[in-house]
Scaffold this motif. Structure first.
Motif, PDB file in Angstrom:
ATOM      1  N   LEU A   1      41.827  31.397  55.191  1.00 25.38           N
ATOM      2  CA  LEU A   1      40.786  30.527  54.653  1.00 25.38           C
ATOM      3  C   LEU A   1      39.652  31.344  54.034  1.00 25.38           C
ATOM      4  CD1 LEU A   1      39.780  27.609  54.325  1.00 25.38           C
ATOM      5  CD2 LEU A   1      38.673  27.851  56.558  1.00 25.38           C
ATOM      6  N   GLU A   2      39.246  32.401  54.704  1.00 29.81           N
ATOM      7  CA  GLU A   2      38.181  33.260  54.172  1.00 29.81           C
ATOM      8  C   GLU A   2      38.609  33.922  52.868  1.00 29.81           C
ATOM      9  OE1 GLU A   2      34.578  35.072  53.678  1.00 29.81           O
ATOM     10  OE2 GLU A   2      35.119  33.460  55.057  1.00 29.81           O
ATOM     11  N   ASN A   3      39.848  34.377  52.798  1.00 28.62           N
ATOM     12  CA  ASN A   3      40.376  34.987  51.582  1.00 28.62           C
ATOM     13  C   ASN A   3      40.381  33.973  50.432  1.00 28.62           C
ATOM     14  OD1 ASN A   3      41.735  37.296  50.277  1.00 28.62           O
ATOM     15  ND2 ASN A   3      43.433  35.853  50.129  1.00 28.62           N
ATOM     16  N   LYS A   4      40.831  32.764  50.708  1.00 32.70           N
ATOM     17  CA  LYS A   4      40.864  31.706  49.690  1.00 32.70           C
ATOM     18  C   LYS A   4      39.452  31.396  49.206  1.00 32.70           C
ATOM     19  CE  LYS A   4      42.229  26.897  48.910  1.00 32.70           C
ATOM     20  NZ  LYS A   4      41.146  26.737  47.976  1.00 32.70           N
ATOM     21  N   ARG A   5      38.502  31.282  50.134  1.00 30.67           N
ATOM     22  CA  ARG A   5      37.117  30.976  49.771  1.00 30.67           C
ATOM     23  C   ARG A   5      36.543  32.049  48.842  1.00 30.67           C
ATOM     24  NH1 ARG A   5      32.312  32.285  50.654  1.00 30.67           N
ATOM     25  NH2 ARG A   5      32.721  33.900  52.178  1.00 30.67           N
ATOM     26  N   ALA A   6      36.834  33.299  49.139  1.00 30.26           N
ATOM     27  CA  ALA A   6      36.314  34.394  48.321  1.00 30.26           C
ATOM     28  C   ALA A   6      36.892  34.352  46.905  1.00 30.26           C
ATOM     29  CB  ALA A   6      36.620  35.734  48.980  1.00 30.26           C
ATOM     30  N   TYR A   7      38.182  34.055  46.785  1.00 29.25           N
ATOM     31  CA  TYR A   7      38.822  34.033  45.474  1.00 29.25           C
ATOM     32  C   TYR A   7      38.547  32.752  44.695  1.00 29.25           C
ATOM     33  CZ  TYR A   7      41.305  38.420  45.861  1.00 29.25           C
ATOM     34  OH  TYR A   7      41.600  39.751  45.932  1.00 29.25           O
ATOM     35  N   ASP A   8      38.134  31.680  45.357  1.00 35.03           N
ATOM     36  CA  ASP A   8      37.854  30.418  44.666  1.00 35.03           C
ATOM     37  C   ASP A   8      36.742  30.559  43.628  1.00 35.03           C
ATOM     38  OD1 ASP A   8      39.861  29.027  45.887  1.00 35.03           O
ATOM     39  OD2 ASP A   8      38.563  27.892  47.252  1.00 35.03           O
ATOM     40  N   ALA A   9      35.855  31.527  43.819  1.00 41.07           N
ATOM     41  CA  ALA A   9      34.777  31.744  42.851  1.00 41.07           C
ATOM     42  C   ALA A   9      35.333  32.119  41.472  1.00 41.07           C
ATOM     43  CB  ALA A   9      33.834  32.842  43.351  1.00 41.07           C
ATOM     44  N   LEU A  10      36.541  32.651  41.428  1.00 39.01           N
ATOM     45  CA  LEU A  10      37.148  33.079  40.164  1.00 39.01           C
ATOM     46  C   LEU A  10      37.987  31.991  39.497  1.00 39.01           C
ATOM     47  CD1 LEU A  10      38.327  36.610  41.300  1.00 39.01           C
ATOM     48  CD2 LEU A  10      36.284  36.049  39.975  1.00 39.01           C
ATOM     49  N   LEU A  11      38.214  30.869  40.169  1.00 40.52           N
ATOM     50  CA  LEU A  11      39.098  29.835  39.628  1.00 40.52           C
ATOM     51  C   LEU A  11      38.740  29.384  38.209  1.00 40.52           C
ATOM     52  CD1 LEU A  11      39.938  27.624  42.739  1.00 40.52           C
ATOM     53  CD2 LEU A  11      41.444  29.176  41.486  1.00 40.52           C
ATOM     54  N   PRO A  12      37.463  29.169  37.889  1.00 40.01           N
ATOM     55  CA  PRO A  12      37.157  28.727  36.518  1.00 40.01           C
ATOM     56  C   PRO A  12      37.555  29.740  35.436  1.00 40.01           C
ATOM     57  CG  PRO A  12      35.266  28.376  37.963  1.00 40.01           C
ATOM     58  CD  PRO A  12      36.276  29.175  38.741  1.00 40.01           C
ATOM     59  N   LEU A  13      37.734  30.988  35.815  1.00 31.03           N
ATOM     60  CA  LEU A  13      38.067  32.040  34.842  1.00 31.03           C
ATOM     61  C   LEU A  13      39.561  32.331  34.733  1.00 31.03           C
ATOM     62  CD1 LEU A  13      35.322  34.628  35.852  1.00 31.03           C
ATOM     63  CD2 LEU A  13      35.247  32.985  33.968  1.00 31.03           C
ATOM     64  N   ARG A  14      40.363  31.743  35.586  1.00 26.71           N
ATOM     65  CA  ARG A  14      41.772  32.147  35.684  1.00 26.71           C
ATOM     66  C   ARG A  14      42.515  32.133  34.356  1.00 26.71           C
ATOM     67  NH1 ARG A  14      43.964  33.581  40.052  1.00 26.71           N
ATOM     68  NH2 ARG A  14      46.068  33.082  39.446  1.00 26.71           N
ATOM     69  N   ASN A  15      42.410  31.103  33.577  1.00 27.48           N
ATOM     70  CA  ASN A  15      43.154  31.031  32.323  1.00 27.48           C
ATOM     71  C   ASN A  15      42.280  31.274  31.101  1.00 27.48           C
ATOM     72  OD1 ASN A  15      45.878  30.590  33.158  1.00 27.48           O
ATOM     73  ND2 ASN A  15      45.166  28.643  33.970  1.00 27.48           N
ATOM     74  N   THR A  16      41.144  31.883  31.316  1.00 35.07           N
ATOM     75  CA  THR A  16      40.266  32.232  30.206  1.00 35.07           C
ATOM     76  C   THR A  16      40.789  33.500  29.542  1.00 35.07           C
ATOM     77  OG1 THR A  16      38.372  31.299  31.363  1.00 35.07           O
ATOM     78  CG2 THR A  16      37.895  32.855  29.593  1.00 35.07           C
ATOM     79  N   GLU A  17      40.845  33.497  28.229  1.00 31.69           N
ATOM     80  CA  GLU A  17      41.331  34.681  27.516  1.00 31.69           C
ATOM     81  C   GLU A  17      40.311  35.804  27.646  1.00 31.69           C
ATOM     82  OE1 GLU A  17      41.811  35.817  22.920  1.00 31.69           O
ATOM     83  OE2 GLU A  17      43.073  34.136  23.554  1.00 31.69           O
ATOM     84  N   LEU A  18      40.751  36.919  28.208  1.00 34.38           N
ATOM     85  CA  LEU A  18      39.895  38.105  28.319  1.00 34.38           C
ATOM     86  C   LEU A  18      40.035  38.983  27.085  1.00 34.38           C
ATOM     87  CD1 LEU A  18      40.529  39.142  32.046  1.00 34.38           C
ATOM     88  CD2 LEU A  18      38.658  37.763  31.119  1.00 34.38           C
ATOM     89  N   ALA A  19      41.230  39.018  26.530  1.00 37.13           N
ATOM     90  CA  ALA A  19      41.476  39.853  25.351  1.00 37.13           C
ATOM     91  C   ALA A  19      42.754  39.392  24.655  1.00 37.13           C
ATOM     92  CB  ALA A  19      41.613  41.321  25.756  1.00 37.13           C
ATOM     93  N   ARG A  20      42.776  39.546  23.356  1.00 37.08           N
ATOM     94  CA  ARG A  20      44.008  39.312  22.605  1.00 37.08           C
ATOM     95  C   ARG A  20      44.880  40.562  22.756  1.00 37.08           C
ATOM     96  NH1 ARG A  20      44.325  34.602  20.338  1.00 37.08           N
ATOM     97  NH2 ARG A  20      42.450  33.644  19.527  1.00 37.08           N
ATOM     98  N   VAL A  21      46.175  40.355  22.725  1.00 34.12           N
ATOM     99  CA  VAL A  21      47.102  41.474  22.844  1.00 34.12           C
ATOM    100  C   VAL A  21      47.442  41.954  21.434  1.00 34.12           C
ATOM    101  CG1 VAL A  21      49.342  42.239  23.695  1.00 34.12           C
ATOM    102  CG2 VAL A  21      48.046  40.518  24.986  1.00 34.12           C
ATOM    103  N   PRO A  22      46.980  43.160  21.057  1.00 30.78           N
ATOM    104  CA  PRO A  22      47.276  43.683  19.718  1.00 30.78           C
ATOM    105  C   PRO A  22      48.776  43.931  19.542  1.00 30.78           C
ATOM    106  CG  PRO A  22      45.522  44.946  20.773  1.00 30.78           C
ATOM    107  CD  PRO A  22      46.123  44.057  21.813  1.00 30.78           C
ATOM    108  N   PRO A  23      49.264  43.861  18.306  1.00 31.18           N
ATOM    109  CA  PRO A  23      50.696  44.095  18.043  1.00 31.18           C
ATOM    110  C   PRO A  23      51.206  45.426  18.584  1.00 31.18           C
ATOM    111  CG  PRO A  23      49.591  43.291  16.073  1.00 31.18           C
ATOM    112  CD  PRO A  23      48.525  43.532  17.099  1.00 31.18           C
ATOM    113  N   THR A  24      50.331  46.422  18.686  1.00 29.55           N
ATOM    114  CA  THR A  24      50.716  47.738  19.219  1.00 29.55           C
ATOM    115  C   THR A  24      51.349  47.637  20.602  1.00 29.55           C
ATOM    116  OG1 THR A  24      48.801  48.644  18.079  1.00 29.55           O
ATOM    117  CG2 THR A  24      49.801  50.049  19.739  1.00 29.55           C
TER     118      THR A  24
END
Length: 163
Positions: free
Chosen positions: A66-89
């Motif tokens: 439960l403690e582990n889940k609570r700590a990671y829940d803060a990141l849920l809104p960011l889970r599928n947010t694009e951090l970077a495009r993958v260059p063709p390279t």
């Protein structure tokens, strides 16, 4: 007895009179170790019994889970947010067999780290030329489909914390 971890294989052997026990990689196995003496006041050598057991045979501690889940829940809104495009390279993007060869996901993550470090160092003369990452740290084992973007979810899948 020396208990160790983070090796890719299990070890239970005696090295120069010392028992060396390693349960292997990724927390798949754990060591159950029993050290006992015939009598509490005995000066004799202890009896050492060791067994490797699959960690999946035990349920997680509910409070820690439960403690582990609570700590990671803060990141849920960011889970599928694009951090970077993958260059063709770096396509096709893959982390398959990252411990056995250079993979495009590992090169991509190192390139992102290098670029991030250089952004904060532009006022200095020395720039970061390379970033090295152990292959064992990239362990998603995934072939990404064309057009994939790099998200927090993908990063978490690749750079798995030791559980």
């Amino acid at each position: 007895v020396v208990l160790s971890g983070h090796d890719h294989h299990r070890v239970d052997e005696i090295v120069e009179g010392t028992r060396l026990i390693k349960p292997g990689l990724d927390g798949v196995y754990a060591t159950v170790l029993e050290i006992s003496w015939d009598k509490a006041s005995s000066s004799s050598e202890p009896k050492i019994r060791s067994e490797f057991v699959k960690t999946s045979n035990w349920k997680p501690d509910p409070d820690l889970k439960l403690e582990n889940k609570r700590a990671y829940d803060a990141l849920l809104p960011l889970r599928n947010t694009e951090l970077a495009r993958v260059p063709p390279t770096f396509t096709p993007l893959s982390s398959v067999n990252s411990r056995g060869k250079v993979c495009t996901m590992g090169k991509f993550i190192c390139s992102l780290l290098r670029s991030s470090l250089n952004v904060s160092r532009r006022q200095r003369r020395q720039l970061v030329d390379a970033v090295l990452l152990m292959g064992g740290n990239v362990r998603g084992g995934t072939e990404y489909p064309p057009g994939s973007f790099f998200s927090l979810e993908a990063l978490e899948a690749e750079i798995k914390p030791d559980e």
